[in-house]
Write a protein that holds these residues in place. Sequence first.
Motif, short mmCIF file in Angstrom:
data_model
loop_
_atom_site.label_atom_id
_atom_site.label_comp_id
_atom_site.label_asym_id
_atom_site.label_seq_id
_atom_site.Cartn_x
_atom_site.Cartn_y
_atom_site.Cartn_z
N TYR A 130 39.95 43.97 41.41
CA TYR A 130 39.99 44.49 42.78
C TYR A 130 39.55 45.95 42.91
CZ TYR A 130 42.87 40.31 43.33
OH TYR A 130 43.33 39.02 43.34
N ASP A 156 55.89 48.17 36.63
CA ASP A 156 57.33 47.98 36.46
C ASP A 156 57.72 48.09 35.00
OD1 ASP A 156 57.96 47.47 39.20
OD2 ASP A 156 57.14 45.46 39.00
N LYS A 177 48.17 46.51 45.06
CA LYS A 177 49.62 46.70 45.24
C LYS A 177 50.39 45.39 45.14
CE LYS A 177 49.31 50.77 48.29
NZ LYS A 177 49.57 51.28 49.67
N LYS A 178 49.74 44.27 45.48
CA LYS A 178 50.43 42.97 45.49
C LYS A 178 50.41 42.28 44.13
CE LYS A 178 49.40 42.16 50.40
NZ LYS A 178 48.69 41.30 51.38
N ILE A 179 49.71 42.85 43.16
CA ILE A 179 49.66 42.24 41.83
C ILE A 179 51.06 42.29 41.20
CG2 ILE A 179 48.72 42.45 39.49
CD1 ILE A 179 46.20 43.62 40.72
N PRO A 180 51.58 41.17 40.70
CA PRO A 180 52.89 41.17 40.04
C PRO A 180 52.91 42.16 38.88
CG PRO A 180 52.15 38.93 40.44
CD PRO A 180 50.99 39.81 40.77
N ASN A 230 45.19 47.27 48.80
CA ASN A 230 46.31 46.39 49.17
C ASN A 230 46.47 45.23 48.19
OD1 ASN A 230 47.04 47.85 51.47
ND2 ASN A 230 45.51 46.83 52.73
N ALA A 231 45.34 44.69 47.71
CA ALA A 231 45.41 43.60 46.74
C ALA A 231 45.99 44.09 45.41
CB ALA A 231 44.02 43.01 46.51
N GLU A 258 43.97 41.97 35.78
CA GLU A 258 44.15 41.63 37.19
C GLU A 258 43.73 42.79 38.08
OE1 GLU A 258 45.09 38.58 38.29
OE2 GLU A 258 44.89 38.05 36.17
N ASP A 310 39.93 47.15 46.73
CA ASP A 310 40.96 46.58 47.61
C ASP A 310 42.32 47.08 47.15
OD1 ASP A 310 42.64 45.08 49.20
OD2 ASP A 310 41.51 43.21 48.97
#
Length: 409
Positions: free
Chosen positions: A247, A232, A92-95, A89-90, A243, A87
Motif C-alpha cells: 500500500y 503492536d 492503518k487497518k493492517i493487523p 488508511n489501508a 503487507e 494508501d
Amino acid sequence: MNFPLYFSKKIAFSKDNKNNLSKVIVYIGRLSVALGIIVSLITISTGLGSKKAIEDRISNFSGDISVKSTRSNSSYNSSVLETQGLDINAVKKIPGVAGLQSYASVSGILRTETNFAGIILKGVGKDFDKARFQPFMISGSIPDYKEDGYNNEIILSEKIANDLSLKPNDSIVTIFSKEDQKPIYRKFVVKGIYKTDIKLVDDLYIIGDINHVRKVMNMEDKQVGGLDIFLDDTDQIDHVFPEIEKYIGYKNYAEKVTEKYPQILDWINIFNQNISLIIAIMLIVVVINVIMILLILIIERTNSIGVLKTMGASNAQIRSIFINYTLLIMVPGLVAGNIIGLGLLLIQKYTGFIKLDPENYFISTVPVDLNPLYIIAVSVGIFIVSGIAMILPSYLISKISPVRAIKYS
C-alpha cells in the motif's frame, strides 16, 4: 504402585542419609544445580530484557518500519514522499499496525555564542505520538505541533543540551544551508529535553515543527518526507512488512528499523549468541555434576544393589531407582536456585542498581524481562536433560554381581 519411585523416595528422604559419606558430594551437587539455575535465569532475563529494551527504544523513536521516497539518498534531508499509490488508511487497518506518524527531516547546525553542534531536525506534525515519546522525556514538556503556522518550540537530546549548556526555556539559533542558496536562520526555544540512551539518536536528533522543515526544503503544505509506522509487537515485523509494502506505491519504499540501524541489529544478535553459549555451558556443568553424584551413589550403595537383585529386582528397576533418587536430590537445588535467581532479578527490576554505560550498551541500566515461560523452561529443561543424561551411566548397575556385592559389603 510404582516400585522404583516409591523406593527412591524412601532412601532419598531417609534419616540415615545424614551420616553417609556422600553427604558432602550431594551438597556440592545441589550447589551446582542452584548456581546453574541462577546463572541461566539471570542470563536469559537480562539478555532478553536488554534486547527488548533496545528494540523498544529505537522503535518508539523512529517507528518499527519507515516509508520513504525512492528518491531519498544517504543524506539526512528528506525527499518528498510520493502520494501516487500510497494508501495510508489501508496501512492503518493492517493487523499488527498500532499507528503511524508523518515526518520530514533536514540537517543543520545549532549555534551558541561559544559552541555549536551538527543536528538533524526531525519535523513532526499533528499526528505526532506524544504518549509514545513521553517515556524519553527527562525535563520540560512536549510541544503541541498542530501545523497551523510555525511552532518555534523544540525538544533537544540531553547530550546536545549538555554540549551547548542549554536547558528548558533557553533560546537557540539554528542554521540550515542549501546548495546555491544563502544560509537560513531560525530561532527556536527549548521546550523539553529527552534521552533515549541510544548514541546514534541522542548525538544528532532534535524534534520540532514539520512546517519549519517544509519551509527550508521548499515543500508544499501537506507534503511529508516519510512515515514512521509503529507495530503492536516488534517481533511480528517480518510478517507485517510485506503487507505494508502493498500500500505504499512503487515510488516509495519501506525500511525496517533493523535495516535503518544495522549497528544496533549486530549488537542485539550478540545477546542471542551469548545467551545460547552461557546456557549451554551451565547445562554441561550441571549434567556432569549430576552424573558424578549418580556414580558415587551407585558405588556407595553397591550392597543395596546386590540385595535388590537377589530379591528379584531387574536392572531396569534398579536403574530407575537411582535415577529418580538423584533427581530428587536435585530438587532442593532447583528450588533454591529459582528463589535466589528470581530474588536478584526482582531487585534489579525495581531498583535498577546495576548501571551500564549507554555509550557502549545503548541502555543505562540492566533491564530484566521476567517471562514465566522461560523461567519454567530453565528448571524443567535442566531437570529433563539431567534425567536423560543419567541413563547411560546408570548401566553400571547391570555390571554389579549380587553375590560379590553382598559378599564384600
